[in-house]
Design a protein around this motif. Structure first.
Motif, PDB file in Angstrom:
ATOM      1  N   ILE A   1      16.623  21.948   3.009  1.00 31.19           N
ATOM      2  CA  ILE A   1      17.779  21.734   3.890  1.00 31.19           C
ATOM      3  C   ILE A   1      17.373  21.932   5.355  1.00 31.19           C
ATOM      4  N   LEU A   2      16.525  22.905   5.626  1.00 24.60           N
ATOM      5  CA  LEU A   2      16.073  23.158   6.998  1.00 24.60           C
ATOM      6  C   LEU A   2      15.216  22.014   7.539  1.00 24.60           C
ATOM      7  N   LEU A   3      14.492  21.329   6.663  1.00 26.53           N
ATOM      8  CA  LEU A   3      13.638  20.213   7.092  1.00 26.53           C
ATOM      9  C   LEU A   3      14.405  18.902   7.245  1.00 26.53           C
ATOM     10  N   LEU A   4      15.576  18.806   6.612  1.00 23.85           N
ATOM     11  CA  LEU A   4      16.334  17.552   6.604  1.00 23.85           C
ATOM     12  C   LEU A   4      16.651  17.019   8.002  1.00 23.85           C
ATOM     13  N   PRO A   5      17.143  17.834   8.947  1.00 22.42           N
ATOM     14  CA  PRO A   5      17.437  17.290  10.287  1.00 22.42           C
ATOM     15  C   PRO A   5      16.210  16.685  10.973  1.00 22.42           C
ATOM     16  N   MET A   6      15.043  17.318  10.828  1.00 20.07           N
ATOM     17  CA  MET A   6      13.820  16.800  11.442  1.00 20.07           C
ATOM     18  C   MET A   6      13.441  15.441  10.858  1.00 20.07           C
TER      19      MET A   6
ATOM     20  N   TRP B   1       4.395  10.021  -6.605  1.00 14.10           N
ATOM     21  CA  TRP B   1       3.336  11.005  -6.368  1.00 14.10           C
ATOM     22  C   TRP B   1       3.912  12.276  -5.742  1.00 14.10           C
ATOM     23  N   CYS B   2       4.854  12.107  -4.823  1.00 11.67           N
ATOM     24  CA  CYS B   2       5.497  13.261  -4.195  1.00 11.67           C
ATOM     25  C   CYS B   2       6.298  14.066  -5.226  1.00 11.67           C
ATOM     26  N   LEU B   3       6.927  13.369  -6.159  1.00 12.42           N
ATOM     27  CA  LEU B   3       7.660  14.050  -7.225  1.00 12.42           C
ATOM     28  C   LEU B   3       6.708  14.875  -8.089  1.00 12.42           C
ATOM     29  N   LEU B   4       5.536  14.309  -8.388  1.00 10.69           N
ATOM     30  CA  LEU B   4       4.538  15.040  -9.175  1.00 10.69           C
ATOM     31  C   LEU B   4       4.075  16.283  -8.414  1.00 10.69           C
ATOM     32  N   ALA B   5       3.872  16.129  -7.107  1.00  8.16           N
ATOM     33  CA  ALA B   5       3.495  17.278  -6.280  1.00  8.16           C
ATOM     34  C   ALA B   5       4.575  18.348  -6.330  1.00  8.16           C
ATOM     35  N   GLY B   6       5.825  17.908  -6.335  1.00  7.72           N
ATOM     36  CA  GLY B   6       6.944  18.847  -6.405  1.00  7.72           C
ATOM     37  C   GLY B   6       6.981  19.607  -7.722  1.00  7.72           C
ATOM     38  N   VAL B   7       6.618  18.940  -8.813  1.00  8.87           N
ATOM     39  CA  VAL B   7       6.569  19.609 -10.119  1.00  8.87           C
ATOM     40  C   VAL B   7       5.505  20.701 -10.107  1.00  8.87           C
ATOM     41  N   PHE B   8       4.309  20.362  -9.601  1.00  4.69           N
ATOM     42  CA  PHE B   8       3.244  21.366  -9.487  1.00  4.69           C
ATOM     43  C   PHE B   8       3.701  22.544  -8.629  1.00  4.69           C
ATOM     44  N   LEU B   9       4.363  22.227  -7.515  1.00  2.53           N
ATOM     45  CA  LEU B   9       4.791  23.267  -6.585  1.00  2.53           C
ATOM     46  C   LEU B   9       5.857  24.161  -7.212  1.00  2.53           C
ATOM     47  N   ALA B  10       6.753  23.563  -7.989  1.00  3.69           N
ATOM     48  CA  ALA B  10       7.806  24.347  -8.639  1.00  3.69           C
ATOM     49  C   ALA B  10       7.204  25.370  -9.599  1.00  3.69           C
ATOM     50  N   ILE B  11       6.265  24.925 -10.430  1.00  2.19           N
ATOM     51  CA  ILE B  11       5.626  25.842 -11.382  1.00  2.19           C
ATOM     52  C   ILE B  11       4.802  26.888 -10.636  1.00  2.19           C
ATOM     53  N   HIS B  12       4.176  26.469  -9.540  1.00  9.34           N
ATOM     54  CA  HIS B  12       3.416  27.413  -8.711  1.00  9.34           C
ATOM     55  C   HIS B  12       4.290  28.558  -8.230  1.00  9.34           C
ATOM     56  N   PHE B  13       5.461  28.231  -7.706  1.00  5.04           N
ATOM     57  CA  PHE B  13       6.324  29.273  -7.157  1.00  5.04           C
ATOM     58  C   PHE B  13       6.885  30.187  -8.235  1.00  5.04           C
ATOM     59  N   VAL B  14       7.279  29.625  -9.362  1.00  5.61           N
ATOM     60  CA  VAL B  14       7.806  30.462 -10.447  1.00  5.61           C
ATOM     61  C   VAL B  14       6.754  31.459 -10.913  1.00  5.61           C
ATOM     62  N   THR B  15       5.541  30.965 -11.140  1.00  2.80           N
ATOM     63  CA  THR B  15       4.479  31.850 -11.631  1.00  2.80           C
ATOM     64  C   THR B  15       4.037  32.839 -10.560  1.00  2.80           C
ATOM     65  N   TYR B  16       4.081  32.431  -9.293  1.00  2.73           N
ATOM     66  CA  TYR B  16       3.717  33.367  -8.219  1.00  2.73           C
ATOM     67  C   TYR B  16       4.739  34.502  -8.134  1.00  2.73           C
ATOM     68  N   PHE B  17       6.016  34.150  -8.202  1.00  2.00           N
ATOM     69  CA  PHE B  17       7.068  35.173  -8.151  1.00  2.00           C
ATOM     70  C   PHE B  17       6.928  36.133  -9.326  1.00  2.00           C
ATOM     71  N   MET B  18       6.646  35.590 -10.506  1.00  2.00           N
ATOM     72  CA  MET B  18       6.475  36.435 -11.687  1.00  2.00           C
ATOM     73  C   MET B  18       5.248  37.326 -11.540  1.00  2.00           C
TER      74      MET B  18
ATOM     75  N   PHE C   1       8.684  17.385   3.056  1.00  2.00           N
ATOM     76  CA  PHE C   1      10.112  17.291   2.737  1.00  2.00           C
ATOM     77  C   PHE C   1      10.318  16.748   1.326  1.00  2.00           C
ATOM     78  N   LEU C   2       9.596  15.681   0.981  1.00  2.00           N
ATOM     79  CA  LEU C   2       9.760  15.074  -0.343  1.00  2.00           C
ATOM     80  C   LEU C   2       9.256  16.006  -1.446  1.00  2.00           C
ATOM     81  N   ALA C   3       8.108  16.642  -1.208  1.00  2.00           N
ATOM     82  CA  ALA C   3       7.553  17.543  -2.221  1.00  2.00           C
ATOM     83  C   ALA C   3       8.434  18.776  -2.391  1.00  2.00           C
ATOM     84  N   TYR C   4       8.891  19.337  -1.279  1.00  2.00           N
ATOM     85  CA  TYR C   4       9.784  20.491  -1.346  1.00  2.00           C
ATOM     86  C   TYR C   4      11.101  20.121  -2.019  1.00  2.00           C
TER      87      TYR C   4
END
Length: 313
Positions: free
Chosen positions: A52-57, A76-93, A192-195
């Protein structure tokens, strides 16, 4: 002589900015520890807020580029987003279950997994120095993973495994990002797309899980906002900006050293003392990765010199 001095001063200031970005990113573990919501929910909050913070830019400066996007690039950006999502969940855990020092050292081995993936694809070759440095880093990682510390000792093995998975997923994100960026997609739009894709994946995961989106108290929204601003915008964005002024190798070395201030903050704020094996193992991992980075840079320079043996200047 004067121009050289000005260039040195300029790079010095850029390095200071990068170090500030590293310190901003080091606060991620502290934010996670203060959060009370499940790791999956916190990750969904963070990526939704930063999108949401990146949307105006994007709407102000990248509307034309957004309209010209090809479906393949979006996928490809969607695939990057999937990797990033799993990255954040596992990092938080990982931060929740093991020590902050161990979590960040293991997550920092991303560059090694990138190299392994490149080697498996036939696009990377290892010299004996590279093999030795990877072996050194692996030994350090095993040493870090042996135990946990304090109250986290019972769940430390799970936290350490999550730290490794987190690094693997970040490597996947980096490889996809590199491929997409070669297609002349701007960093802002790719981010923006990956996030955004990551936020969608995380929110779907929350929706099908046993957790709820709300009901965890305002502290978790504050934690998510803090991570979005300090750890995403004031850390990752500064790293990207700095590449115009300093070499990727220097930036990689700075990022490798990130677990050091993170561990210091963990000690000062949370009174969390890393165990002896995590301190020694962390040092071994950092030395191994720095040796690997230096060797790969030397090999790239040698290849470039073979392709362009003469300098017209």
């Amino acid at each position: 002589m004067k121009q050289k001095t000005q260039r040195q001063i300029s790079q010095t200031w850029v390095l200071i900015v990068v170090l500030l970005g590293m310190l901003s990113g080091a606060t991620a573990s502290l934010f996670i520890r203060y959060g009370t919501a499940p790791s999956l929910v916190l990750a969904a909050y963070r990526k939704t807020i930063v999108t949401i913070l990146l949307l105006p830019m994007v709407l102000l400066h990248h509307r034309i580029e957004l309209k010209q996007l090809r479906l393949r690039t979006v996928l490809w950006c969607l695939l990057a987003g999937v990797f990033l999502a799993i990255h954040f969940v596992t990092y938080f855990m990982s931060v929740k279950y093991t020590t902050i020092a161990a979590s960040n050292v293991l997550a920092g081995t991303e560059i090694l997994f990138v190299s392994v993936f490149m080697f498996a694809a036939g696009k990377e070759k290892f010299s004996w120095v590279s093999k030795l440095s990877i072996g050194i880093a692996l030994i350090g990682g095993i040493l870090v993973s042996l135990t946990g510390g304090g109250d986290t000792a019972v769940n430390a093995p799970l936290g350490n495994v999550c730290g490794v998975i987190c690094a693997v997923m970040l490597a996947g994100y980096s490889l996809v990002g590199s491929k997409v960026r070669q297609a002349n997609l701007s960093n802002t739009l790719f981010t923006f797309l990956a996030y955004g894709a990551s936020a969608m994946v995380l929110n779907v995961m929350v929706g099908v899980s046993e957790y709820h989106f709300f009901g965890y108290g305002p502290v978790n929204f504050l934690v998510a906002i803090g991570m979005a601003v300090f750890c995403s915008l004031l850390s990752h964005s500064l790293y990207t900006w700095s590449l115009k002024y300093i070499s990727p190798t220097l930036l990689a070395i700075v990022k490798i050293l990130a677990p050091v201030p993170t561990a210091i903050l963990g000690f000062l704020v949370l009174a969390e003392v890393p165990s002896w094996n995590q301190i020694i193992g962390g040092i071994i991992v950092i030395l191994g990765i720095m040796l690997y980075t230096k060797d790969k840079t030397k090999n790239r320079q040698a290849i470039q010199k073979q392709k362009h043996p003469y300098n017209p200047a």
